[in-house]
Design a protein around this motif. Structure first.
Motif, PDB file in Angstrom:
ATOM      1  N   ASP A  58      34.927 -26.946 -31.644  1.00 54.92           N
ATOM      2  CA  ASP A  58      33.802 -27.063 -32.756  1.00 54.92           C
ATOM      3  C   ASP A  58      34.030 -27.002 -34.144  1.00 54.92           C
ATOM      4  O   ASP A  58      34.861 -25.947 -34.600  1.00 54.92           O
ATOM      5  CB  ASP A  58      32.615 -26.064 -32.258  1.00 54.92           C
ATOM      6  CG  ASP A  58      31.217 -26.330 -32.731  1.00 54.92           C
ATOM      7  OD1 ASP A  58      31.163 -26.030 -33.934  1.00 54.92           O
ATOM      8  OD2 ASP A  58      30.502 -27.110 -31.820  1.00 54.92           O
ATOM      9  N   GLU A  96      21.924 -23.339 -31.421  1.00 56.31           N
ATOM     10  CA  GLU A  96      22.623 -24.556 -31.048  1.00 56.31           C
ATOM     11  C   GLU A  96      24.400 -23.824 -31.124  1.00 56.31           C
ATOM     12  O   GLU A  96      24.799 -24.524 -30.298  1.00 56.31           O
ATOM     13  CB  GLU A  96      22.521 -25.640 -31.953  1.00 56.31           C
ATOM     14  CG  GLU A  96      21.129 -26.287 -31.510  1.00 56.31           C
ATOM     15  CD  GLU A  96      21.070 -27.604 -32.240  1.00 56.31           C
ATOM     16  OE1 GLU A  96      21.817 -28.079 -32.828  1.00 56.31           O
ATOM     17  OE2 GLU A  96      20.015 -28.338 -32.242  1.00 56.31           O
ATOM     18  N   GLU A 102      19.931 -22.729 -37.239  1.00 54.35           N
ATOM     19  CA  GLU A 102      21.078 -23.261 -36.755  1.00 54.35           C
ATOM     20  C   GLU A 102      21.866 -22.480 -35.614  1.00 54.35           C
ATOM     21  O   GLU A 102      22.658 -22.879 -35.087  1.00 54.35           O
ATOM     22  CB  GLU A 102      22.247 -23.482 -37.910  1.00 54.35           C
ATOM     23  CG  GLU A 102      21.296 -24.167 -39.150  1.00 54.35           C
ATOM     24  CD  GLU A 102      22.386 -24.442 -40.407  1.00 54.35           C
ATOM     25  OE1 GLU A 102      23.605 -23.535 -40.308  1.00 54.35           O
ATOM     26  OE2 GLU A 102      22.060 -24.747 -41.272  1.00 54.35           O
TER      27      GLU A 102
END
Length: 367
Positions: free
Chosen positions: A258, A232, A229
């Motif tokens: 984000d 990204e 993960e």
């Protein structure tokens, strides 16, 4: 064979570390499955003694390290004992444990034979120390690898700040401050493991190492790691964690937009403010120190200082002993942790220094 006979000399009555040899391999199994194989001082000494025997046994070509039980290799050091020593003792027992543990971490990193660490399941704290410094580090789909120390008012040790400082960009800073556990793909990205082997194939891999060279066995079993993960997330991680202070890091995380950044900020706000500031300072200093030995010397100073601070006892109480998950940190806010407070953790120890830098060695792989 010679190795089996010699290994027996360090076996004794204590079965917390199981030792055996078969064919060309020596096997070391951490054997406290009810405690998720948490390391005690006696275990550290037994591992070191076994490595001494096997290093000088020509019949042993490879050392293989595994954990007993189904849950993982090792959840870390025996932090209940550290809690009791910090709360009721004078800290000397913990300091002695760390001295031997960190010396073992350095020894593993320069061990002259292939040291194969099977990082299956949970591998945290001290478990990282006895595995991620090895020359062959294998993770599977069950692996959850972390340095979660800030959650108990402590700072990543066992060479963790060295390893994480080498991770790409600011990934290591993110993992050190948040204590986030990563899987096999992210562990490879961050330099905490080398190879991915599906968990179902690990028993056969371990068995095959008794009969064939490491490279040949890896060729049979290694597969591409599933994607992680962190790749990204590099955008917001690198942008936010490059800030100068913990306060600014959290501010950037909250402002980024984000959802992962916001979650990271919330995670940090629950950690020990003192541990966060010391961890950030330790990580940034580690990048400039250069060698594992120098970083371990620094970590030893930091760990010994932590014994005298309230957050270590309080953090272990809240997370492990009472399990109320409600630590009362002191100081309770980042603003109250001064530069002088942080600097105290890095004060030289004089005659009590770990002193590994004097034996600083960067060996080439002998195989």
């Amino acid at each position: 064979m010679t190795g089996a006979h010699d290994a027996g000399a360090v076996t004794g009555a204590d079965d917390s570390v199981l030792l055996r040899t078969e064919g060309r391999a020596a096997y070391l199994t951490l054997n406290r499955p009810r405690a998720l194989n948490a390391l005690t001082h006696a275990m550290v000494r037994r591992i070191d003694a076994a490595l001494t025997v096997w290093e000088h046994d020509p019949a042993v070509e490879t050392v293989v390290v595994t954990g007993a039980g189904e849950r993982g290799l090792c959840a870390g050091g025996d932090i209940r004992a550290i809690h009791d020593d910090a709360k009721n003792g004078d800290g000397t027992a913990s300091a002695a444990f760390w001295r031997d543990e960190y010396r073992l971490n350095a020894r593993i990193a320069r061990y002259p034979k292939p040291y194969v660490a099977v990082m299956d399941g949970i591998v945290m704290g001290g478990g990282v120390g006895v595995s991620a410094h090895g020359s062959v580090r294998i993770a599977g789909e069950r692996s959850r690898i972390a340095m979660p120390e800030t959650g108990i008012g402590f700072v990543p040790d066992v060479g963790g700040t060295y390893l994480l400082a080498l991770a790409p960009g600011q990934l290591g800073t993110h993992l050190a401050l948040t204590g986030t556990a990563v899987g096999a793909g992210d562990a490879q990205l961050c330099g905490l493991s080398d190879h991915y082997v599906p968990s179902g194939s690990l028993p056969r891999l371990v068995q095959d190492l008794a009969h064939a060279p490491v490279r040949e066995v890896l060729g049979r079993h290694v597969r591409p790691a599933p994607p992680g993960e962190l790749a990204e997330a590099r955008g917001w991680i690198d942008a936010c964690y490059s800030a100068a202070t913990v306060e600014e890091i959290i501010g950037r995380l909250l402002d980024h937009g984000d959802s992962g950044a916001k979650q990271a900020a919330e995670t940090l706000l629950a950690k020990s403010p003192t541990a966060l500031k010391v961890t950030l300072a330790a990580m940034r200093a580690a990048r400039g120190l250069g060698s594992l030995e120098k970083v371990l010397d620094q970590e030893y100073r930091v760990s010994c200082a932590a014994l005298t601070e309230p957050d270590l006892v309080e953090g272990i109480r809240a997370q492990v002993i009472d399990k109320d998950r409600d630590p009362r940190w002191s100081p309770p806010t980042l603003a109250e942790v001064t530069d002088a407070d942080v600097a105290r953790f890095f004060t030289p120890l004089g005659e009590r220094e770990l002193g590994l830098a004097a034996s600083d060695i960067t060996p080439e792989a002998p195989w």
